[in-house]
Motif scaffolding. Sequence first.
Motif, PDB file in Angstrom:
ATOM      1  N   UNK A 197      69.543  39.790  38.652  1.00  0.00           N
ATOM      2  CA  UNK A 197      68.095  39.831  38.450  1.00  0.00           C
ATOM      3  C   UNK A 197      67.408  38.693  39.193  1.00  0.00           C
ATOM      4  N   UNK A 198      66.436  39.036  39.993  1.00  0.00           N
ATOM      5  CA  UNK A 198      65.664  38.027  40.719  1.00  0.00           C
ATOM      6  C   UNK A 198      64.514  37.538  39.849  1.00  0.00           C
ATOM      7  N   UNK A 199      63.916  36.398  40.243  1.00  0.00           N
ATOM      8  CA  UNK A 199      62.829  35.805  39.462  1.00  0.00           C
ATOM      9  C   UNK A 199      61.668  36.784  39.288  1.00  0.00           C
ATOM     10  N   UNK A 200      61.389  37.541  40.332  1.00  0.00           N
ATOM     11  CA  UNK A 200      60.246  38.459  40.270  1.00  0.00           C
ATOM     12  C   UNK A 200      60.478  39.611  39.300  1.00  0.00           C
ATOM     13  N   UNK A 228      67.555  30.951  27.520  1.00  0.00           N
ATOM     14  CA  UNK A 228      66.618  29.855  27.791  1.00  0.00           C
ATOM     15  C   UNK A 228      66.868  29.269  29.172  1.00  0.00           C
ATOM     16  N   UNK A 229      68.127  29.018  29.495  1.00  0.00           N
ATOM     17  CA  UNK A 229      68.468  28.438  30.797  1.00  0.00           C
ATOM     18  C   UNK A 229      68.035  29.354  31.935  1.00  0.00           C
ATOM     19  N   UNK A 230      68.304  30.684  31.770  1.00  0.00           N
ATOM     20  CA  UNK A 230      67.903  31.629  32.812  1.00  0.00           C
ATOM     21  C   UNK A 230      66.388  31.642  32.983  1.00  0.00           C
ATOM     22  N   UNK A 231      65.650  31.641  31.858  1.00  0.00           N
ATOM     23  CA  UNK A 231      64.191  31.663  31.947  1.00  0.00           C
ATOM     24  C   UNK A 231      63.620  30.431  32.607  1.00  0.00           C
ATOM     25  N   UNK A 232      64.186  29.263  32.314  1.00  0.00           N
ATOM     26  CA  UNK A 232      63.706  28.023  32.924  1.00  0.00           C
ATOM     27  C   UNK A 232      64.006  27.972  34.413  1.00  0.00           C
ATOM     28  N   UNK A 233      65.216  28.410  34.791  1.00  0.00           N
ATOM     29  CA  UNK A 233      65.626  28.262  36.191  1.00  0.00           C
ATOM     30  C   UNK A 233      64.936  29.251  37.117  1.00  0.00           C
ATOM     31  N   UNK A 234      64.505  30.430  36.600  1.00  0.00           N
ATOM     32  CA  UNK A 234      63.807  31.378  37.473  1.00  0.00           C
ATOM     33  C   UNK A 234      62.294  31.197  37.410  1.00  0.00           C
ATOM     34  N   UNK A 235      61.822  30.243  36.599  1.00  0.00           N
ATOM     35  CA  UNK A 235      60.390  29.977  36.541  1.00  0.00           C
ATOM     36  C   UNK A 235      59.627  30.858  35.584  1.00  0.00           C
ATOM     37  N   UNK A 236      60.325  31.582  34.686  1.00  0.00           N
ATOM     38  CA  UNK A 236      59.633  32.452  33.739  1.00  0.00           C
ATOM     39  C   UNK A 236      59.179  31.700  32.499  1.00  0.00           C
ATOM     40  N   UNK A 237      59.784  30.543  32.216  1.00  0.00           N
ATOM     41  CA  UNK A 237      59.438  29.764  31.029  1.00  0.00           C
ATOM     42  C   UNK A 237      59.021  28.356  31.414  1.00  0.00           C
ATOM     43  N   UNK A 238      58.163  27.775  30.575  1.00  0.00           N
ATOM     44  CA  UNK A 238      57.837  26.358  30.678  1.00  0.00           C
ATOM     45  C   UNK A 238      58.538  25.622  29.544  1.00  0.00           C
ATOM     46  N   UNK A 253      77.324  49.062  37.230  1.00  0.00           N
ATOM     47  CA  UNK A 253      77.616  49.985  36.143  1.00  0.00           C
ATOM     48  C   UNK A 253      78.107  49.295  34.904  1.00  0.00           C
ATOM     49  N   UNK A 254      78.443  47.997  35.032  1.00  0.00           N
ATOM     50  CA  UNK A 254      78.913  47.226  33.884  1.00  0.00           C
ATOM     51  C   UNK A 254      77.787  46.962  32.897  1.00  0.00           C
ATOM     52  N   UNK A 255      76.543  46.952  33.377  1.00  0.00           N
ATOM     53  CA  UNK A 255      75.401  46.814  32.487  1.00  0.00           C
ATOM     54  C   UNK A 255      75.196  45.433  31.932  1.00  0.00           C
ATOM     55  N   UNK A 256      75.571  44.388  32.678  1.00  0.00           N
ATOM     56  CA  UNK A 256      75.390  43.020  32.200  1.00  0.00           C
ATOM     57  C   UNK A 256      74.310  42.341  33.039  1.00  0.00           C
ATOM     58  N   UNK A 257      73.066  42.474  32.651  1.00  0.00           N
ATOM     59  CA  UNK A 257      71.982  41.830  33.376  1.00  0.00           C
ATOM     60  C   UNK A 257      72.028  40.330  33.217  1.00  0.00           C
ATOM     61  N   UNK A 258      71.590  39.575  34.236  1.00  0.00           N
ATOM     62  CA  UNK A 258      71.729  38.126  34.211  1.00  0.00           C
ATOM     63  C   UNK A 258      70.873  37.469  33.150  1.00  0.00           C
ATOM     64  N   UNK A 259      69.722  38.056  32.822  1.00  0.00           N
ATOM     65  CA  UNK A 259      68.860  37.468  31.795  1.00  0.00           C
ATOM     66  C   UNK A 259      68.891  38.267  30.515  1.00  0.00           C
ATOM     67  N   UNK A 260      69.916  39.089  30.401  1.00  0.00           N
ATOM     68  CA  UNK A 260      70.069  39.865  29.175  1.00  0.00           C
ATOM     69  C   UNK A 260      69.156  41.077  29.121  1.00  0.00           C
ATOM     70  N   UNK A 261      68.594  41.513  30.269  1.00  0.00           N
ATOM     71  CA  UNK A 261      67.675  42.633  30.252  1.00  0.00           C
ATOM     72  C   UNK A 261      68.406  43.962  30.216  1.00  0.00           C
ATOM     73  N   UNK A 262      69.682  43.942  30.507  1.00  0.00           N
ATOM     74  CA  UNK A 262      70.467  45.170  30.490  1.00  0.00           C
ATOM     75  C   UNK A 262      71.657  44.942  29.584  1.00  0.00           C
ATOM     76  N   UNK A 263      71.957  45.875  28.723  1.00  0.00           N
ATOM     77  CA  UNK A 263      73.068  45.712  27.798  1.00  0.00           C
ATOM     78  C   UNK A 263      74.077  46.824  27.970  1.00  0.00           C
TER      79      UNK A 263
END
Length: 722
Positions: A465-468, A701-711, A392-402
């Motif tokens: 948030x999981x990588x998928x 950027x760090x979250x995207x790289x570590x979950x495989x969403x970014x190159x 309910x805090x609304x803090x998504x790990x990759x910033x998807x929830x505010x």
Amino acid sequence: MPQKSVTPPSAQVTAAEISRIAGVTRATVSNWRRRHADFPAPSGGTESSPLYDLGAVQQWLRGRGHTSAASPEEDLRTALRLLGAGVDAARFFPLLAGVARLPEQESGQLLELPDDRLATAANDLLATRTTSETRSVKYETEDAGVIRALLTCVRGPGAQAALDVLAERDLDESAASGTYRTPRGLADLMTGLLPDTVTRVLDPACGSGTLLAAARRRGARELYGQDIRALQAQRASVALQLDEPASAAETEVVIAAGDSLRADAFPGLTVDAVLCNPPFGDRDWGHDELAYDPRWAYGVPSRFESELAWVQHALAHVEPGGYVVMLLPPALAFRTSARRIRAELVRSRAVRAVVSLPARVAYPLHIALHIWILQRPEPGTAERTSVLFIDGDGEGSAGTVTRSGSPGSAAFDWAGLAERVLTPWKAYRDQPDGFTDESGLARAVPVVDLLDDVVDLTPGRQVRTAAADVDPAALVGRITALHGQLESQLDELATLSGAAKWETASTSMREWRTATVADLTRGGALAVVRSAALGSGRDSKSGGVVAEETGYQPVLTAHDVLASSAPSGATGDVHPDISQTVAEGDVLLRAVSSPSATGLMTRVADESDAGALLGSALHLLRPDPARLDPWFLAGFLGAADNITAASTGTTMVQVNPARLRVPLMPLAEQRHYGDAFRRAYQLRVAAHRAAALATEAANAVTAGLTVGALLPPLSGDQHQSG
């Protein structure tokens, strides 16, 4: 020999309280003191903070035709103080319950009675409501002032406002000090987690009865409560009478005083649901004497885990299949000392869900509390195989929830928080096996996955948030936008940092004649509203009294001054002079600092701060703009040497604003300095914003790289070799 009668000493008031009583500014009171020789002389206090005899002040005001312009609540506070320090304000609880039901015409007629007949009428009113509480109460003529103020308050702001004033009076003067009430929005949310079929509800730490009142609004018809403080139990009983709707004539309300863990007032009672906001961190909850208590079906709580004693006490009071909804500290979800009982609660399928809340929705404000939803195991039913976690805090790990806003601010959306929590919970409660996880919001975790060496029930860790769940295209778009905002902020920072050319004053330091804030106040150049003493605004479990949030007016706090942020406080952070609001051009000064603090000590209120309530750890200085420039004043008052010279203490430094010194110079020259101080402030704010954007962009950027969403982007050499 006849004894000489002794007149009890009148209450004493500060200049700030006189200004509220008379409905004038502090500067006006200061002018009265200087210009009128017959103004009452101080009867106590200190030279810098004098106290005045309240009776003498009221007589002086009446003599000059100053009728009270204070609010009805403030008039009631004043009337109570006139009775003396030993008055038991709870004596007026039974009268309030009767007065609240009087027709307006009848209460108006009572106000016209002389004092002796008013006291008699109050006793007659009690006689029509014979209870154990009213039999021992008798009002005398000297109580007429309070009775009259009570009637006026009920006819104006309402009976609940009058009850709050009566309660805060006794809580202020008790050794135990008061507790904070559960905000109504949070009470409604917790009650909304219960099924609609719930009709019997218990709150074993009921305080002022907010949770029980919320349960009745949702249809509960048997309400039971207990509180360790007799005053709070009385308050809850009266509050529920005042809150009773016309359709609830058959509601049964039983409120008892006493320690629920040591002396349960309802030992044989089982109900449909328990709602509770229990004390946190209480090491004197009865561990030794209750070691063999049959309530500890899931394990004996340690001396340091009083919250688990309350959880098991609540489970013991619900029918099989009944619900328990409790507000608990987040550490209970992962503390090693609580692991064994957590594991047993999960293994037995008693834990249904854990919800994390935003910080500042309830006390203690500095932590994000959790709501635990438990259900007493019911023999013969299918085993539940999962536990629901809701962020309910609304803090998504990759910033998807505010987050939707600060709970203490006017913009906080209680309805939005309720929808965020209740929608997944009701879907899960109705069909737990068919529940579909919602990325960054809610996840049903199998029981077997929770029963590891930690048994961590923290929603943020279970819902992360999981990588998928990450949309690579959306993440790239967000990072690009952040980089664009950062570039714009850096341009602003560069502009501000190069906005002026600085020159030395001379070959030696410039010197001025100076005056203290106390001198300027006596001269009428500014007015000072003092802050609360160090320690106010503490968590309810350790003392302090703050009224419940009756609205969502923002509060400008000491942290907001330190961080150069917008007003973010809850009503519980408010200055004791609750009527004091911030105006544009006011200078805010933090009342407490530390030797290692490097943040701002002062700030000038702007248009966005106007109308906010004054925070409890702040001094407010209101300069006369025809004599003092606000930014000039803020700049010199916040200087490190000035703060050090006007402070006391070592670990926590308390600032005495009266001792701060300000250079004496013409207004035109003040404004020249003020412009420079304002530009320095803007430079600091721009730097803070740039740092925050850089941190957010780097985290994304760090979250995207570590979950495989970014190159990783190719360097120039890699492009050529490719």
